[in-house]
Design a protein around this motif. Structure first.
Motif, PDB file in Angstrom:
ATOM      1  N   ASP A 367      38.436  38.443  45.425  1.00 41.11           N
ATOM      2  CA  ASP A 367      37.747  39.459  44.607  1.00 41.11           C
ATOM      3  C   ASP A 367      37.254  40.640  45.432  1.00 41.11           C
ATOM      4  N   VAL A 368      37.990  41.035  46.458  1.00 41.46           N
ATOM      5  CA  VAL A 368      37.497  42.106  47.322  1.00 41.46           C
ATOM      6  C   VAL A 368      37.407  43.453  46.607  1.00 41.46           C
ATOM      7  N   ASP A 369      38.208  43.633  45.533  1.00 41.57           N
ATOM      8  CA  ASP A 369      38.179  44.905  44.816  1.00 41.57           C
ATOM      9  C   ASP A 369      37.400  44.835  43.513  1.00 41.57           C
ATOM     10  N   ASP A 370      36.714  43.720  43.275  1.00 42.79           N
ATOM     11  CA  ASP A 370      35.879  43.591  42.080  1.00 42.79           C
ATOM     12  C   ASP A 370      34.707  44.565  42.180  1.00 42.79           C
ATOM     13  N   PRO A 371      34.442  45.379  41.132  1.00 45.31           N
ATOM     14  CA  PRO A 371      33.360  46.369  41.205  1.00 45.31           C
ATOM     15  C   PRO A 371      32.000  45.760  41.555  1.00 45.31           C
ATOM     16  N   GLN A 372      31.701  44.574  41.013  1.00 43.36           N
ATOM     17  CA  GLN A 372      30.418  43.942  41.327  1.00 43.36           C
ATOM     18  C   GLN A 372      30.363  43.531  42.790  1.00 43.36           C
ATOM     19  N   VAL A 373      31.463  43.016  43.334  1.00 45.64           N
ATOM     20  CA  VAL A 373      31.518  42.617  44.743  1.00 45.64           C
ATOM     21  C   VAL A 373      31.355  43.839  45.646  1.00 45.64           C
ATOM     22  N   LEU A 374      32.017  44.935  45.305  1.00 47.47           N
ATOM     23  CA  LEU A 374      31.881  46.155  46.100  1.00 47.47           C
ATOM     24  C   LEU A 374      30.455  46.689  46.064  1.00 47.47           C
ATOM     25  N   ALA A 375      29.827  46.614  44.900  1.00 47.23           N
ATOM     26  CA  ALA A 375      28.423  47.037  44.803  1.00 47.23           C
ATOM     27  C   ALA A 375      27.535  46.129  45.640  1.00 47.23           C
ATOM     28  N   GLY A 376      27.834  44.829  45.627  1.00 41.78           N
ATOM     29  CA  GLY A 376      27.063  43.886  46.432  1.00 41.78           C
ATOM     30  C   GLY A 376      27.252  44.097  47.915  1.00 41.78           C
ATOM     31  N   LYS A 377      28.458  44.495  48.310  1.00 44.63           N
ATOM     32  CA  LYS A 377      28.708  44.793  49.716  1.00 44.63           C
ATOM     33  C   LYS A 377      27.842  45.960  50.176  1.00 44.63           C
ATOM     34  N   LYS A 378      27.750  46.996  49.354  1.00 41.17           N
ATOM     35  CA  LYS A 378      26.911  48.146  49.684  1.00 41.17           C
ATOM     36  C   LYS A 378      25.454  47.712  49.852  1.00 41.17           C
ATOM     37  N   LEU A 379      24.978  46.851  48.966  1.00 40.74           N
ATOM     38  CA  LEU A 379      23.605  46.359  49.051  1.00 40.74           C
ATOM     39  C   LEU A 379      23.406  45.488  50.288  1.00 40.74           C
ATOM     40  N   PHE A 380      24.425  44.727  50.664  1.00 36.89           N
ATOM     41  CA  PHE A 380      24.363  43.896  51.863  1.00 36.89           C
ATOM     42  C   PHE A 380      24.117  44.775  53.087  1.00 36.89           C
ATOM     43  N   TYR A 381      24.816  45.897  53.144  1.00 39.81           N
ATOM     44  CA  TYR A 381      24.627  46.837  54.243  1.00 39.81           C
ATOM     45  C   TYR A 381      23.257  47.504  54.162  1.00 39.81           C
ATOM     46  N   GLU A 382      22.903  48.019  52.991  1.00 39.84           N
ATOM     47  CA  GLU A 382      21.679  48.803  52.842  1.00 39.84           C
ATOM     48  C   GLU A 382      20.418  47.968  53.028  1.00 39.84           C
ATOM     49  N   SER A 383      20.471  46.690  52.696  1.00 37.57           N
ATOM     50  CA  SER A 383      19.287  45.840  52.814  1.00 37.57           C
ATOM     51  C   SER A 383      19.021  45.406  54.245  1.00 37.57           C
ATOM     52  N   MET A 488      14.873  43.284  44.786  1.00 39.81           N
ATOM     53  CA  MET A 488      15.958  43.848  43.979  1.00 39.81           C
ATOM     54  C   MET A 488      15.823  43.493  42.505  1.00 39.81           C
ATOM     55  N   PRO A 489      16.233  44.400  41.611  1.00 39.51           N
ATOM     56  CA  PRO A 489      16.379  44.009  40.214  1.00 39.51           C
ATOM     57  C   PRO A 489      17.486  42.978  40.080  1.00 39.51           C
ATOM     58  N   ALA A 490      17.459  42.218  38.998  1.00 38.79           N
ATOM     59  CA  ALA A 490      18.390  41.099  38.835  1.00 38.79           C
ATOM     60  C   ALA A 490      19.842  41.531  38.968  1.00 38.79           C
ATOM     61  N   GLU A 491      20.201  42.681  38.434  1.00 37.14           N
ATOM     62  CA  GLU A 491      21.591  43.134  38.477  1.00 37.14           C
ATOM     63  C   GLU A 491      22.063  43.341  39.912  1.00 37.14           C
ATOM     64  N   ASP A 492      21.212  43.963  40.720  1.00 37.48           N
ATOM     65  CA  ASP A 492      21.572  44.172  42.124  1.00 37.48           C
ATOM     66  C   ASP A 492      21.638  42.848  42.877  1.00 37.48           C
ATOM     67  N   ARG A 493      20.696  41.976  42.598  1.00 38.04           N
ATOM     68  CA  ARG A 493      20.668  40.684  43.287  1.00 38.04           C
ATOM     69  C   ARG A 493      21.938  39.884  42.974  1.00 38.04           C
ATOM     70  N   GLU A 494      22.371  39.921  41.718  1.00 37.73           N
ATOM     71  CA  GLU A 494      23.584  39.205  41.346  1.00 37.73           C
ATOM     72  C   GLU A 494      24.811  39.817  42.012  1.00 37.73           C
ATOM     73  N   ALA A 495      24.815  41.132  42.170  1.00 36.38           N
ATOM     74  CA  ALA A 495      25.927  41.789  42.857  1.00 36.38           C
ATOM     75  C   ALA A 495      25.964  41.375  44.326  1.00 36.38           C
ATOM     76  N   LEU A 496      24.799  41.340  44.972  1.00 31.56           N
ATOM     77  CA  LEU A 496      24.737  40.918  46.368  1.00 31.56           C
ATOM     78  C   LEU A 496      25.248  39.499  46.530  1.00 31.56           C
ATOM     79  N   LEU A 497      24.820  38.602  45.645  1.00 29.71           N
ATOM     80  CA  LEU A 497      25.264  37.202  45.742  1.00 29.71           C
ATOM     81  C   LEU A 497      26.756  37.091  45.448  1.00 29.71           C
ATOM     82  N   ALA A 498      27.274  37.926  44.560  1.00 25.10           N
ATOM     83  CA  ALA A 498      28.716  37.916  44.283  1.00 25.10           C
ATOM     84  C   ALA A 498      29.502  38.304  45.517  1.00 25.10           C
TER      85      ALA A 498
END
Length: 503
Positions: A367-383, A488-498
């Motif tokens: 799922d490397v190109d999944d939009p939620q995974v990509l958003a979570g990757k950004k949060l992984f870096y930013e956090s 994080m709000p729940a949506e961001d947290r779920e993206a990070l975990l994804a």
């Protein structure tokens, strides 16, 4: 006791002088190659699409087999056909059930006399992650490490020169063995009690954490030392070990900042260990506190302590049995020769197990190109998670096995020690590691833990029941990143975990 050195060259020179060892540095990369490596390992800045080769966390060695229960048991995908027989034979020895001596099965005898498991596979089931015992279950893939503070000047010298990473308990050795062969008492049992803690996240979500308390009970060889230190350990996944071994020490040490000179709150320190193969003090890489320098020594230590089997590196046939309190154990029949020239795991057997261990492939990313995974990757870096969980390295050209040579890999670990705060502390030093320091665990394959191991338990003692709980246990140098995730709000947290679960 000498603390971990800040500069690799000076530290190695000092220890080499103390030990009489010659240290040969790895040949430097030329300027052009160094620039290319720096370019491909630079942190991502664009999170709109996957990075090139992101589906291959183990480089050309990455396995593209189906992500099922066998996902961690595949050979390096770039392994030549003629070497696959060695891998399969190594797998057979890894699964071998050892028996006590004397036995008609001479290639499999020598178990114990004290042990934690009868095979490598019993701890690393399907080459995956161990787990703490359920209520009423006998622990197999988890045990207690034991050590005491230095008692003598010889102890202090051994620790300072890294000839020893710990001082074992005088009666029970370096770990509590809860099994034994017939005619001998097991050392005792590990008792675990859990205390519940509730953490409230920024959006009001409540997460229940469990804090374990450990005790050694039913001791059969007298009392332990009054200052004994206990530390639980679950078996780690076996994937990618040869690739981690092939990372240049210089590249790992480049991330160390023991004095936090850049002021980011992240230090990162190397651990050091005496390599019994080379006779040199080398960078520690393996184990929860980076206490072993190579795949071979990590394997030999497991044979010695976990199964009680002698190897070409550790030739005593009685495993962890201690002089004095456990003399009958030391005098028990064994499967080698008395002088140690033939070991219970012979040279050939040991070599194939090490080859197998070096070449368990990292599974492909999902799922490397999944939009939620990509958003979570950004949060992984930013956090701030990448401050310790370094995404990428390029391995050495002169790796021990050709499969690991010059590969772009994505372990998401800097391979360094970090102070994780009092919440995760075991208060047991190991080498240069303090009682609050742990090596950054590689994250590759973490999302397949349930598929392979049948659970989602994480951290050194399996206290975390999922990735979020593991994050919430982070403290010390990781406190700021942990707090960023908790807020994080729940949506961001779920993206990070994804994203983490896609690794």
């Amino acid at each position: 006791m000498m603390r971990g050195p800040a500069l690799a060259g000076g530290a190695i020179a000092v220890c080499a002088a103390l030990l009489g060892a010659a240290v040969t540095p790895v040949a430097a990369r030329d300027a052009g190659e160094a620039a290319r490596v720096a370019r491909v390992t630079a942190p991502a800045t664009d999170f709109s699409a996957p990075e090139p080769f992101e589906t291959r966390p183990g480089g050309a060695a990455t396995s593209f087999k189906h992500p099922n229960r066998d996902a961690f048991s595949q050979p390096s995908a770039n392994m030549p056909f003629e070497r696959q027989l060695d891998f399969r034979v190594g797998n057979g020895i890894f699964k071998k059930i050892w028996v006590s001596s004397p036995s008609s099965t001479q290639s499999s005898d020598g178990l114990g006399p004290l042990f934690n498991a009868r095979s490598c596979q019993r701890c690393h089931l399907k080459d995956g992650r161990g787990h703490p015992p359920a209520a009423g279950e006998t622990p197999v893939s988890m045990f207690l490490r034991l050590s005491i503070p230095p008692q003598t000047e010889d102890d202090r010298t051994a620790l300072a020169t890294y000839l020893a990473s710990v001082i074992p308990d005088p009666a029970y050795g370096g770990q509590l063995q809860n099994f034994s062969i017939q005619g001998h008492d097991a050392e005792g049992d590990m008792k675990i009690a859990y205390e519940e803690e509730i953490v409230t996240l920024g959006d009001g979500t409540e997460v229940k954490l469990r804090r374990p308390v450990y005790e050694a009970v039913n001791l059969k060889y007298g009392p332990m030392h009054p200052d004994v230190m206990l530390s639980p350990r679950v078996a780690s996944p076996m994937i990618g070990l040869g690739l981690l071994e092939a990372i240049r020490a210089e590249d790992i040490l480049a991330g160390a900042d023991p004095e936090d000179k850049d002021g980011d709150g992240i230090s990162g320190r190397p651990n050091w260990a005496f390599n019994h193969e080379t006779g040199e003090v080398e960078l520690g890489r393996f184990g929860w506190k980076a206490g072993e320098p190579s795949v071979a020594q990590q394997s030999a230590a497991a044979f010695h302590g976990d199964i009680g089997i002698s190897t070409p590196l550790f030739r005593t046939h009685y495993g962890d049995c201690r002089e004095g309190a456990q003399d009958s154990c030391r005098d028990a029949p064994h499967g080698g020769t008395r002088d140690g020239t033939v070991t219970e795991a012979t040279d050939d057997m040991f070599e194939r197990v090490v080859f197998y261990s070096r070449n368990l492939a990292v599974p492909t990313r999902r799922d490397v190109d999944d939009p939620q995974v990509l958003a979570g990757k950004k949060l992984f870096y930013e956090s701030g998670c990448i401050s310790c969980h370094t995404p990428k390295f390029v391995t050495r050209r002169d790796a021990i096995s050709e499969e690991q040579s010059f590969q772009l890999i994505w372990p998401y670990s800097d391979m360094l020690l970090h102070d994780m705060g009092p919440g995760l502390a075991d208060n047991r030093p190991e080498g240069a590691a303090s009682g609050q320091e742990w090596r950054t665990q590689p994250l590759w394959g973490v999302g397949l833990t349930e598929a392979v191991s049948g659970h989602t338990l994480l951290l050194h003692d399996g206290r975390a029941r999922n990735v979020l709980e593991a994050i919430l246990w982070h403290g010390g140098e990781a406190q700021a990143a942990r707090d960023n995730v908790a807020a994080m709000p729940a949506e961001d947290r779920e993206a990070l975990l994804a994203f983490i679960n896609s690794l």
